[in-house]
Design an enzyme around this catalytic site. Structure first.
Site, PDB file in Angstrom:
ATOM      1  N   ASP A  47       0.835  -1.212   0.000  1.00  0.00           N
ATOM      2  CA  ASP A  47       0.000   0.000   0.000  1.00  0.00           C
ATOM      3  C   ASP A  47       0.868   1.260   0.000  1.00  0.00           C
ATOM      4  OD1 ASP A  47      -2.415   1.332  -0.023  1.00  0.00           O
ATOM      5  OD2 ASP A  47      -2.550   1.436   2.160  1.00  0.00           O
ATOM      6  N   HIS A  58       1.958   3.316  -8.992  1.00  0.00           N
ATOM      7  CA  HIS A  58       1.766   1.891  -9.302  1.00  0.00           C
ATOM      8  C   HIS A  58       2.888   1.374 -10.204  1.00  0.00           C
ATOM      9  CE1 HIS A  58      -1.987   2.146  -7.321  1.00  0.00           C
ATOM     10  NE2 HIS A  58      -2.665   2.732  -8.288  1.00  0.00           N
ATOM     11  N   LEU A 113       9.389 -21.668  -4.207  1.00  0.00           N
ATOM     12  CA  LEU A 113       8.536 -20.651  -3.591  1.00  0.00           C
ATOM     13  C   LEU A 113       7.120 -20.661  -4.188  1.00  0.00           C
ATOM     14  CD1 LEU A 113       8.369 -17.972  -1.811  1.00  0.00           C
ATOM     15  CD2 LEU A 113       8.908 -16.765  -3.935  1.00  0.00           C
TER      16      LEU A 113
HETATM   17  C1  IPE Z   1      -5.399  -2.619   0.178  1.00  0.00           C
HETATM   18  O1  IPE Z   1      -5.115  -1.280  -0.030  1.00  0.00           O
HETATM   19  C2  IPE Z   1      -5.412  -3.350  -1.126  1.00  0.00           C
HETATM   20  C3  IPE Z   1      -4.122  -3.508  -1.778  1.00  0.00           C
HETATM   21  C4  IPE Z   1      -2.979  -3.111  -1.348  1.00  0.00           C
HETATM   22  C5  IPE Z   1      -4.172  -4.198  -3.042  1.00  0.00           C
HETATM   23  P1  IPE Z   1      -6.258  -0.172  -0.163  1.00  0.00           P
HETATM   24  O2  IPE Z   1      -5.568   1.114  -0.371  1.00  0.00           O
HETATM   25  O3  IPE Z   1      -7.252  -0.592  -1.186  1.00  0.00           O
HETATM   26  O4  IPE Z   1      -6.946  -0.252   1.266  1.00  0.00           O
HETATM   27  P2  IPE Z   1      -7.743   0.844   2.070  1.00  0.00           P
HETATM   28  O5  IPE Z   1      -8.766   1.407   1.128  1.00  0.00           O
HETATM   29  O6  IPE Z   1      -6.747   1.863   2.495  1.00  0.00           O
HETATM   30  O7  IPE Z   1      -8.317   0.102   3.224  1.00  0.00           O
HETATM   31  C1  IPE Z   2      -1.755   0.249  -3.175  1.00  0.00           C
HETATM   32  O1  IPE Z   2      -1.559   1.598  -3.289  1.00  0.00           O
HETATM   33  C2  IPE Z   2      -2.019  -0.430  -4.486  1.00  0.00           C
HETATM   34  C3  IPE Z   2      -3.419  -0.812  -4.684  1.00  0.00           C
HETATM   35  C4  IPE Z   2      -4.373  -0.703  -3.807  1.00  0.00           C
HETATM   36  C5  IPE Z   2      -3.761  -1.350  -5.980  1.00  0.00           C
HETATM   37  P1  IPE Z   2      -2.738   2.629  -3.262  1.00  0.00           P
HETATM   38  O2  IPE Z   2      -3.175   2.910  -4.653  1.00  0.00           O
HETATM   39  O3  IPE Z   2      -3.832   2.186  -2.357  1.00  0.00           O
HETATM   40  O4  IPE Z   2      -2.002   3.900  -2.672  1.00  0.00           O
HETATM   41  P2  IPE Z   2      -2.539   4.883  -1.550  1.00  0.00           P
HETATM   42  O5  IPE Z   2      -2.913   4.045  -0.370  1.00  0.00           O
HETATM   43  O6  IPE Z   2      -3.716   5.589  -2.124  1.00  0.00           O
HETATM   44  O7  IPE Z   2      -1.384   5.771  -1.274  1.00  0.00           O
HETATM   45 MG    MG Z   3      -4.130   2.423  -0.379  1.00  0.00          MG
END
Ligand code: IPE
Ligand code: IPE
Ligand code: MG
Length: 253
Positions: A16, A33, A127
């Site tokens: 995240d 990303h 793995l």
């Molecule tokens: C969790 O992150 C999902 C992934 C990392 C794929 P999110 O950014 O979607 O989660 P919330 O919305 O902060 O809970």
């Molecule tokens: C995690 O990064 C990746 C996915 C959820 C796909 P985010 O896109 O949630 O990044 P933040 O949390 O908004 O910074």
């Molecule tokens: Mg996020």
């Protein structure tokens, strides 16, 4: 690098912080990303080197469908590119690759590539690398229960049976759950399998995550005492004598 002694078999990672990482640098979220996807290969390699048996990466949640379509498409593209780029290394390193989640809405060419790589690596003994994509833990539990009920009409489900009907049963329980990006929540990830997982939350945003921090986390968590609801083993005979005396005293009233 020094070998690291640990007993962590299954590591799950909530990757995240990509969007915030990009925003801090005045770039569009999707740039985060792109940079984040480059980190994945390094962590896979390091997990393999550290002798971890299963690595489960949360790449796209069932809730992430509600993001703007352009962002969702970038994430699909990055998955496709990752698989194309890493295929040779996955094959060479005896890695078993699987996707966990509902990928029915992914482009046909991505689904084809996933299907190919899954079957090419199905017999691999190294793995177990799993990408949770279109994944939600509550949906997984409902899926397991429904399949159990179909196969065993009228029977009560048990914990062991539920384990057997999960999306990928042989991954087993999670030993360590890492979340980058600074939030302290699990966002519908592997709720059943993390019952006794050690949790590690780091402020580092995913694109900045390194193999050095990954090793540090494994090292720190390997030192923790996992009790699974039991007590720590008695440290000395003296302890046992004291406990026995105390029990006698309580029983006498
Ligand atoms: C969790 O992150 C999902 C992934 C990392 C794929 P999110 O950014 O979607 O989660 P919330 O919305 O902060 O809970
Ligand atoms: C995690 O990064 C990746 C996915 C959820 C796909 P985010 O896109 O949630 O990044 P933040 O949390 O908004 O910074
Ligand atoms: Mg996020």
């Amino acid at each position: 690098m020094e070998p690291l002694s640990h007993n962590i078999k299954h590591v799950a990672v909530i990757m995240d912080g990509n969007g915030r990482w990009a925003k801090q640098r005045s770039h569009p979220r999707v740039w985060g990303h792109v940079r984040g996807s480059a980190v994945v290969s390094h962590i896979v390699q390091e997990a393999d080197d550290l002798g971890i048996e299963a690595l489960t990466m949360y790449a796209f949640s069932s809730e992430n469908w509600s993001r703007p379509q352009t962002e969702v498409l970038v994430l699909f593209n990055l998955l496709y590119k990752f698989l194309k780029k890493e295929r040779a290394r996955i094959l060479k390193n005896n890695i078993r690759f699987k996707i966990m989640g509902d990928i029915s809405n992914l482009p046909e060419q991505t689904k084809k590539l996933i299907g190919q790589l899954e079957s090419e690596t199905a017999h691999h003994t190294g793995l177990k690398l799993t990408f949770a994509f279109g994944y939600g833990a509550r949906a997984e539990i409902a899926y397991a229960v429904n399949r159990f009920m179909k196969a065993n009409p009228g029977k009560d489900i048990t914990e062991d049976a539920l384990n057997e009907y999960l999306m990928i049963p042989d991954l087993g329980d999670v030993d360590l759950l890492i979340r980058t990006g600074g939030d302290h929540r699990v966002s519908n990830f592997m709720l059943w399998q993390i019952a006794y997982a050690e949790m590690f939350f780091t402020e580092t945003k995913w694109p900045d995550f390194t193999i050095t921090e990954f090793r540090y986390i494994i090292e720190q968590v390997a030192k923790r005492e996992r009790r699974f609801g039991a007590v720590a083993p008695a440290t000395s005979l003296q302890d046992n004598i004291i406990v026995a005396r105390e029990n006698q005293r309580i029983l006498r009233g």
